[in-house]
Write an enzyme that holds these catalytic residues in place. Structure first.
Site, PDB file in Angstrom:
ATOM      1  NE  ARG A 109     -21.036  13.845  30.918  1.00  0.00           N
ATOM      2  CZ  ARG A 109     -20.395  12.760  31.360  1.00  0.00           C
ATOM      3  NH1 ARG A 109     -20.575  12.336  32.583  1.00  0.00           N
ATOM      4  NH2 ARG A 109     -19.567  12.097  30.564  1.00  0.00           N
ATOM      5  CG  HIS A 136     -20.136   9.552  25.923  1.00  0.00           C
ATOM      6  ND1 HIS A 136     -19.462  10.765  25.940  1.00  0.00           N
ATOM      7  CD2 HIS A 136     -19.742   8.887  27.050  1.00  0.00           C
ATOM      8  CE1 HIS A 136     -18.717  10.815  27.038  1.00  0.00           C
ATOM      9  NE2 HIS A 136     -18.852   9.694  27.717  1.00  0.00           N
ATOM     10  CD  GLN A 139     -15.936   6.463  26.959  1.00  0.00           C
ATOM     11  OE1 GLN A 139     -16.146   7.224  27.884  1.00  0.00           O
ATOM     12  NE2 GLN A 139     -14.878   5.658  26.935  1.00  0.00           N
ATOM     13  CG  ASP A 227     -22.437   2.271  29.360  1.00  0.00           C
ATOM     14  OD1 ASP A 227     -21.896   2.486  30.464  1.00  0.00           O
ATOM     15  OD2 ASP A 227     -23.060   3.155  28.722  1.00  0.00           O
ATOM     16  CB  CYS A 266     -17.544   4.337  28.664  1.00  0.00           C
ATOM     17  SG  CYS A 266     -19.179   4.196  29.416  1.00  0.00           S
ATOM     18  NE  ARG A 294     -13.818  10.406  27.199  1.00  0.00           N
ATOM     19  CZ  ARG A 294     -14.818  10.695  28.035  1.00  0.00           C
ATOM     20  NH1 ARG A 294     -15.219   9.819  28.926  1.00  0.00           N
ATOM     21  NH2 ARG A 294     -15.472  11.851  27.954  1.00  0.00           N
TER      22      ARG A 294
HETATM   23  N1   CP Z   1     -17.003   7.616  30.675  1.00  0.00           N
HETATM   24  C1   CP Z   1     -17.352   8.842  31.123  1.00  0.00           C
HETATM   25  O1   CP Z   1     -17.838   9.685  30.382  1.00  0.00           O
HETATM   26  O2   CP Z   1     -17.109   9.045  32.443  1.00  0.00           O
HETATM   27  P1   CP Z   1     -17.629  10.273  33.343  1.00  0.00           P
HETATM   28  O3   CP Z   1     -19.127  10.129  33.428  1.00  0.00           O
HETATM   29  O4   CP Z   1     -16.954  10.066  34.653  1.00  0.00           O
HETATM   30  O5   CP Z   1     -17.247  11.553  32.687  1.00  0.00           O
HETATM   31  N1  NVA Z   2     -24.492   5.331  29.452  1.00  0.00           N
HETATM   32  C1  NVA Z   2     -23.880   5.979  30.596  1.00  0.00           C
HETATM   33  C2  NVA Z   2     -22.514   6.439  30.229  1.00  0.00           C
HETATM   34  C3  NVA Z   2     -21.760   7.122  31.354  1.00  0.00           C
HETATM   35  C4  NVA Z   2     -20.403   7.633  30.924  1.00  0.00           C
HETATM   36  C5  NVA Z   2     -24.734   7.143  31.044  1.00  0.00           C
HETATM   37  O1  NVA Z   2     -25.270   7.865  30.182  1.00  0.00           O
HETATM   38  O2  NVA Z   2     -24.915   7.329  32.249  1.00  0.00           O
END
Ligand code: CP
Ligand code: NVA
Length: 308
Positions: A109, A136, A139, A227, A266, A294
């Site tokens: 990440r 992502h 997701q 989101d 998400c 997920r």
């Molecule tokens: N939706 C998602 O990726 O959640 P987290 O940020 O908790 O991993």
């Molecule tokens: N768009 C959000 C998604 C989190 C899972 C972010 O990047 O923070």
């Protein structure tokens, strides 16, 4: 065989993505009702180690990958990037070469999408994108699995994305030509999706419509997706909250969609900002199935990466 990275959905063939979703559905069914810590029949990734590197916070991604690799018979190591020599200037390339000697697969990440691309370039083991500033993909695989589970045929479906044209939106854009759904996006111009993503999807015959308001996007949609208005790393929270307020998913907005239209998010969600609690906690919200999936989708992604 070339190393199979899972960085962005547009890089995989439609048939490969279809195969991953089919596998995810089958694996979920095969272990229905089992304790969550029991390994799947045949433990397909027995003896394999996944490393996970986090530059940003996570609840779902971290836990679902960790549980997922264990259910597949493997083990995991979680590393906070601040604790690595990366934070003291060791290069991404050297880090990738070293980790490739210890583990079988790496999930990252990252703040900056190009860092994951650089890592994958130097890595001799598969690299999975667990979210970047640009996309992502894991997701969206879980989201599409959830919609299929609830009876939607993706080829005929109209999905509406309302709010910020962000990283999650980009992966929906990448998925549209691969799965054949129509994606109607409602965003203010300032937070419109990446032009390169839109062009790429259109070149692949993706059906993408972009509106500058939420209502036109939600009209007749089978699914409405929201989101957070402020993503991790965004520094202009006040402006975003102001400008994106008209794009909140309310019961009135859902009434423009098909009767019984589903709602996806998400998570993490902010009730009263991008979505009203009547919608996210209502009967047509699929957000917790989506979060559960997920796990199942990523197990199939890990198997695809290792061709097992
Ligand atoms: N939706 C998602 O990726 O959640 P987290 O940020 O908790 O991993
Ligand atoms: N768009 C959000 C998604 C989190 C899972 C972010 O990047 O923070």
């Amino acid at each position: 065989m070339a190393v199979r990275h899972f960085i962005d959905l547009w890089q995989l063939e439609a048939s490969e993505l279809r195969g991953i979703l089919d596998e995810a559905h089958a694996m979920k069914k095969a272990r229905a009702g089992w304790p969550k810590g029991r390994a799947d029949e045949g433990a397909p990734l027995d003896g394999h180690i996944l490393a996970m590197i986090f530059e940003k916070s996570s609840t779902r991604t971290r836990t679902s990958f960790d549980v997922g690799i264990r259910q597949l018979g493997g083990t995991s190591i979680v590393v906070n990037s601040n604790d690595m020599q990366l934070g003291r200037g060791e290069s991404i390339g050297d880090t990738a070469r070293v980790l490739s000697r210890y583990v079988d697969m790496v999930m990252i990440r990252a703040n900056d999408h190009t860092d994951i691309e650089d890592f994958a370039e130097a890595s001799s083991v598969p690299v999975i994108n667990g979210l970047t500033d640009r996309s992502h993909p894991c997701q969206i695989m879980a989201d599409l699995m959830t919609l299929e589970e609830h009876g939607l045929d993706l080829k005929d479906a109209r999905l509406a994305w309302v709010g910020d044209g962000n990283n999650v939106c980009s992966s929906f854009i990448h998925a549209a030509p691969k799965f054949g759904f129509t994606l109607a996006i409602g965003t203010p111009d300032r937070y419109a999706p990446d032009e390169d993503d839109l062009e790429l999807a259109r070149e692949l015959q993706g059906r993408i419509e972009v509106f500058d308001n939420a209502e036109d996007a939600a009209e007749s949609a089978d699914v409405v997706i929201a989101d957070t208005f402020v993503s991790m790393g965004d520094s202009d929270a006040d402006e975003r909250l102001d400008e994106l307020e008209p794009y909140a998913v309310t019961e009135e907005l859902m009434e423009l969609a098909q009767p019984g239209a589903k709602f996806l998010h998400c998570l993490p969600a902010h009730r009263g900002e991008e979505v009203d609690s009547e919608v996210i906690d209502g009967p047509n919200s699929l957000v917790f199935d989506e979060a559960e999936n997920r796990l199942h989708a990523q197990k199939a992604i890990m198997r695809w990466c290792l061709d097992k």
